[in-house]
Motif scaffolding. Structure first.
Motif, PDB file in Angstrom:
ATOM      1  N   UNK A  91     123.474 -42.173 -36.073  1.00  0.00           N
ATOM      2  CA  UNK A  91     124.774 -42.176 -35.496  1.00  0.00           C
ATOM      3  C   UNK A  91     125.135 -43.216 -34.624  1.00  0.00           C
ATOM      4  N   UNK A  92     125.963 -44.104 -34.946  1.00  0.00           N
ATOM      5  CA  UNK A  92     126.101 -45.520 -34.252  1.00  0.00           C
ATOM      6  C   UNK A  92     126.407 -45.183 -32.429  1.00  0.00           C
ATOM      7  N   UNK A  93     127.247 -44.375 -32.366  1.00  0.00           N
ATOM      8  CA  UNK A  93     127.596 -44.333 -30.949  1.00  0.00           C
ATOM      9  C   UNK A  93     126.554 -43.336 -30.006  1.00  0.00           C
ATOM     10  N   UNK A  94     125.362 -42.796 -30.675  1.00  0.00           N
ATOM     11  CA  UNK A  94     124.276 -42.284 -30.039  1.00  0.00           C
ATOM     12  C   UNK A  94     123.297 -43.187 -29.800  1.00  0.00           C
ATOM     13  N   UNK A  95     122.353 -43.014 -28.739  1.00  0.00           N
ATOM     14  CA  UNK A  95     121.106 -43.674 -28.599  1.00  0.00           C
ATOM     15  C   UNK A  95     119.914 -43.238 -29.188  1.00  0.00           C
ATOM     16  N   UNK A  96     118.953 -44.137 -29.101  1.00  0.00           N
ATOM     17  CA  UNK A  96     117.732 -43.941 -29.857  1.00  0.00           C
ATOM     18  C   UNK A  96     117.057 -42.475 -29.712  1.00  0.00           C
ATOM     19  N   UNK A  97     117.270 -42.091 -28.457  1.00  0.00           N
ATOM     20  CA  UNK A  97     116.413 -40.644 -28.155  1.00  0.00           C
ATOM     21  C   UNK A  97     117.607 -39.642 -28.874  1.00  0.00           C
ATOM     22  N   UNK A  98     118.710 -39.777 -28.653  1.00  0.00           N
ATOM     23  CA  UNK A  98     119.603 -38.687 -29.271  1.00  0.00           C
ATOM     24  C   UNK A  98     119.457 -38.516 -30.791  1.00  0.00           C
ATOM     25  N   UNK A  99     119.673 -39.792 -31.337  1.00  0.00           N
ATOM     26  CA  UNK A  99     119.178 -39.758 -32.868  1.00  0.00           C
ATOM     27  C   UNK A  99     118.159 -39.177 -33.083  1.00  0.00           C
ATOM     28  N   UNK A 111     114.712 -32.027 -39.599  1.00  0.00           N
ATOM     29  CA  UNK A 111     113.208 -31.965 -40.152  1.00  0.00           C
ATOM     30  C   UNK A 111     112.512 -30.946 -39.851  1.00  0.00           C
ATOM     31  N   UNK A 112     112.839 -30.206 -38.550  1.00  0.00           N
ATOM     32  CA  UNK A 112     112.048 -28.962 -37.988  1.00  0.00           C
ATOM     33  C   UNK A 112     110.639 -29.289 -37.513  1.00  0.00           C
ATOM     34  N   UNK A 113     110.670 -30.561 -37.323  1.00  0.00           N
ATOM     35  CA  UNK A 113     109.562 -31.025 -36.506  1.00  0.00           C
ATOM     36  C   UNK A 113     109.338 -32.066 -35.598  1.00  0.00           C
ATOM     37  N   UNK A 114     108.344 -32.303 -34.653  1.00  0.00           N
ATOM     38  CA  UNK A 114     108.308 -33.408 -33.799  1.00  0.00           C
ATOM     39  C   UNK A 114     109.218 -33.569 -32.764  1.00  0.00           C
ATOM     40  N   UNK A 115     110.049 -32.357 -32.174  1.00  0.00           N
ATOM     41  CA  UNK A 115     110.676 -32.631 -31.075  1.00  0.00           C
ATOM     42  C   UNK A 115     110.199 -33.251 -29.646  1.00  0.00           C
ATOM     43  N   UNK A 116     108.909 -32.828 -29.703  1.00  0.00           N
ATOM     44  CA  UNK A 116     108.269 -33.070 -28.672  1.00  0.00           C
ATOM     45  C   UNK A 116     107.350 -34.476 -28.562  1.00  0.00           C
ATOM     46  N   UNK A 117     107.559 -35.083 -29.966  1.00  0.00           N
ATOM     47  CA  UNK A 117     107.067 -36.582 -29.973  1.00  0.00           C
ATOM     48  C   UNK A 117     107.799 -37.509 -29.735  1.00  0.00           C
ATOM     49  N   UNK A 118     109.121 -37.411 -29.135  1.00  0.00           N
ATOM     50  CA  UNK A 118     109.973 -38.429 -29.272  1.00  0.00           C
ATOM     51  C   UNK A 118     109.510 -39.667 -28.338  1.00  0.00           C
ATOM     52  N   UNK A 119     109.352 -39.287 -27.149  1.00  0.00           N
ATOM     53  CA  UNK A 119     108.818 -40.480 -26.377  1.00  0.00           C
ATOM     54  C   UNK A 119     107.640 -41.078 -27.002  1.00  0.00           C
ATOM     55  N   UNK A 120     106.610 -40.519 -27.668  1.00  0.00           N
ATOM     56  CA  UNK A 120     105.631 -41.039 -28.286  1.00  0.00           C
ATOM     57  C   UNK A 120     105.801 -41.812 -29.319  1.00  0.00           C
ATOM     58  N   UNK A 121     106.805 -41.353 -30.067  1.00  0.00           N
ATOM     59  CA  UNK A 121     107.186 -42.399 -31.357  1.00  0.00           C
ATOM     60  C   UNK A 121     107.908 -43.557 -31.085  1.00  0.00           C
ATOM     61  N   UNK A 133     107.549 -49.447 -30.181  1.00  0.00           N
ATOM     62  CA  UNK A 133     107.903 -50.594 -29.128  1.00  0.00           C
ATOM     63  C   UNK A 133     109.578 -50.507 -29.042  1.00  0.00           C
ATOM     64  N   UNK A 134     110.136 -49.344 -28.690  1.00  0.00           N
ATOM     65  CA  UNK A 134     111.586 -49.105 -28.534  1.00  0.00           C
ATOM     66  C   UNK A 134     111.969 -48.533 -27.368  1.00  0.00           C
ATOM     67  N   UNK A 135     111.023 -48.232 -26.312  1.00  0.00           N
ATOM     68  CA  UNK A 135     111.027 -47.289 -25.162  1.00  0.00           C
ATOM     69  C   UNK A 135     112.119 -48.282 -24.376  1.00  0.00           C
ATOM     70  N   UNK A 165     112.985 -50.172 -37.185  1.00  0.00           N
ATOM     71  CA  UNK A 165     111.804 -49.395 -36.168  1.00  0.00           C
ATOM     72  C   UNK A 165     112.335 -48.080 -35.769  1.00  0.00           C
ATOM     73  N   UNK A 166     113.618 -47.736 -35.407  1.00  0.00           N
ATOM     74  CA  UNK A 166     113.882 -46.450 -35.139  1.00  0.00           C
ATOM     75  C   UNK A 166     113.819 -45.543 -36.372  1.00  0.00           C
ATOM     76  N   UNK A 167     114.023 -45.842 -37.596  1.00  0.00           N
ATOM     77  CA  UNK A 167     113.854 -45.183 -38.887  1.00  0.00           C
ATOM     78  C   UNK A 167     112.394 -44.886 -38.992  1.00  0.00           C
ATOM     79  N   UNK A 168     111.639 -45.808 -38.541  1.00  0.00           N
ATOM     80  CA  UNK A 168     110.203 -45.587 -38.883  1.00  0.00           C
ATOM     81  C   UNK A 168     109.749 -44.659 -37.790  1.00  0.00           C
ATOM     82  N   UNK A 169     110.308 -44.761 -36.652  1.00  0.00           N
ATOM     83  CA  UNK A 169     109.993 -43.846 -35.576  1.00  0.00           C
ATOM     84  C   UNK A 169     110.142 -42.343 -36.061  1.00  0.00           C
ATOM     85  N   UNK A 170     111.289 -42.223 -36.826  1.00  0.00           N
ATOM     86  CA  UNK A 170     111.605 -40.874 -37.264  1.00  0.00           C
ATOM     87  C   UNK A 170     110.656 -40.340 -38.255  1.00  0.00           C
TER      88      UNK A 170
END
Ligand code: ATP
Length: 298
Positions: free
Chosen positions: A85-93, A101-111, A116-118, A135-140
């Motif tokens: 979503x273009x109007x949302x930020x990286x974390x929200x996306x 995906x029903x996985x990885x909700x706790x991993x967002x900061x790590x990924x 390198x998008x923190x 890079x955000x797509x790869x983070x996902x």
């Protein structure tokens, strides 16, 4: 142990034969490139492995076992540009991606750190550069910390900066212990990023193995003398050369990289009664090599 073993896979779309008996295996820790021109069957192959498509014949294994959804949960994928979503930020996306995906909700900061998008995680997606979007797509794809990543043409459509960033990230992920399987139509990319390669052409596997062995650049030596017939005759006896080609103006010998010696060749010709008037070493380009490889099956 193999991450993926593909055994004699066939896929027909009606009369179109997209895969014609493809077999290879992917070793753990490798960056495995599936290289081939458009339409060679790369996306079809990845689709079968990820259970999006059914093979017409043949089989494959994941982690040496019959594939189940549990095996596929250990695989992160990037198959086409994801719809962020273009109007949302990286974390929200990423929160939305983790929910889907029903996985990885706790991993967002790590990924985000991994890609390198923190620093920009609270910026809107619309403000990201092409490379940051990828890079955000790869983070996902990293949500849930999968051991294996499957990327289809990960640098397609990126600008040069984005391409460089994505390639660096793939290398970093590999160093962190992930096995990466990626499709690419770019020889140069596979050479720069991958440890292993399988070359597909029109659904047929031409060759596969370690990149250093498959894509090694040959050395070519050009020679010429006044009597080209005599030169050709003696060069055919020259030990160590892989091939001798007669061109109009010169004769070429090809050697495995690092084995051509101009001094030795010059001496050999001289000792056999031929004085060279032209002697030059050049590398065969990878494009030529690729062209030769893909010509041999026609
Ligand atoms: P590209 O990089 O262009 O996606 P590719 O190497 O990934 O190429 P595939 O997309 O797997 O190749 O296509 C292999 C062949 O199968 C092509 O001839 C393509 O036209 C055909 N093909 C792919 N999907 C379908 C489909 N759904 N129906 C019919 N033919 C298809």
């Amino acid at each position: 142990m193999a991450i993926l073993t593909v055994n004699n896979l066939y896929k027909n779309y009606g009369l179109i034969k997209a895969l014609k008996g493809v077999s290879f295996s992917v070793p753990p820790g490798s960056v495995f490139g599936i290289l081939g021109p458009n339409g060679s069957g790369k996306t079809t192959l990845l689709g079968i492995i990820l259970d999006v498509l059914k093979a017409s014949a043949g089989s494959y294994k994941l982690f040496d076992e019959e594939p189940t959804h549990l095996h596929r949960q250990q695989i992160g994928t990037l198959l086409e540009t994801p719809n962020f979503y273009h109007y949302l930020n990286g974390v929200q996306n990423l929160k939305i991606a983790a929910a889907i995906k029903q996985r990885g909700a706790g991993d967002i900061d790590n990924v985000l750190e991994m890609v390198n998008l923190e620093q920009r995680k609270f910026s809107k997606f619309s403000t990201y550069s092409l490379g940051m979007k990828q890079r955000l797509a790869i983070a996902s794809s990293l949500l849930g910390d999968p051991d294996v990543l499957v990327f289809d043409e990960p640098t397609n459509g990126l600008d040069p900066v984005g391409i460089a960033e994505t390639r660096e990230l793939i290398k970093k992920l590999s160093k962190s212990g992930k096995t990466i399987i990626m499709a690419s139509h770019l020889l140069d990319e596979v050479e720069k990023v991958c440890t292993h390669v399988a070359i597909l052409q029109k659904g047929t596997l031409i060759t596969h193995g370690h990149v250093d062995e498959i894509l090694v650049t040959d050395e070519v030596v050009e020679t010429a003398a006044t009597d080209m017939h005599q030169l050709y005759a003696i060069l055919q006896q020259y030990p160590g050369s892989k091939k001798v080609y007669a061109h109009e103006q010169h004769i070429e010998l090809s050697f495995t990289a690092g084995t051509a010696s101009l001094e030795a060749l010059n001496r050999y010709c001289f000792d056999n009664g031929v004085t060279l008037r032209h002697l030059r070493l050049r590398k065969k380009s990878l494009e030529t090599k690729f062209f030769e490889l893909t010509q041999t099956t026609k």
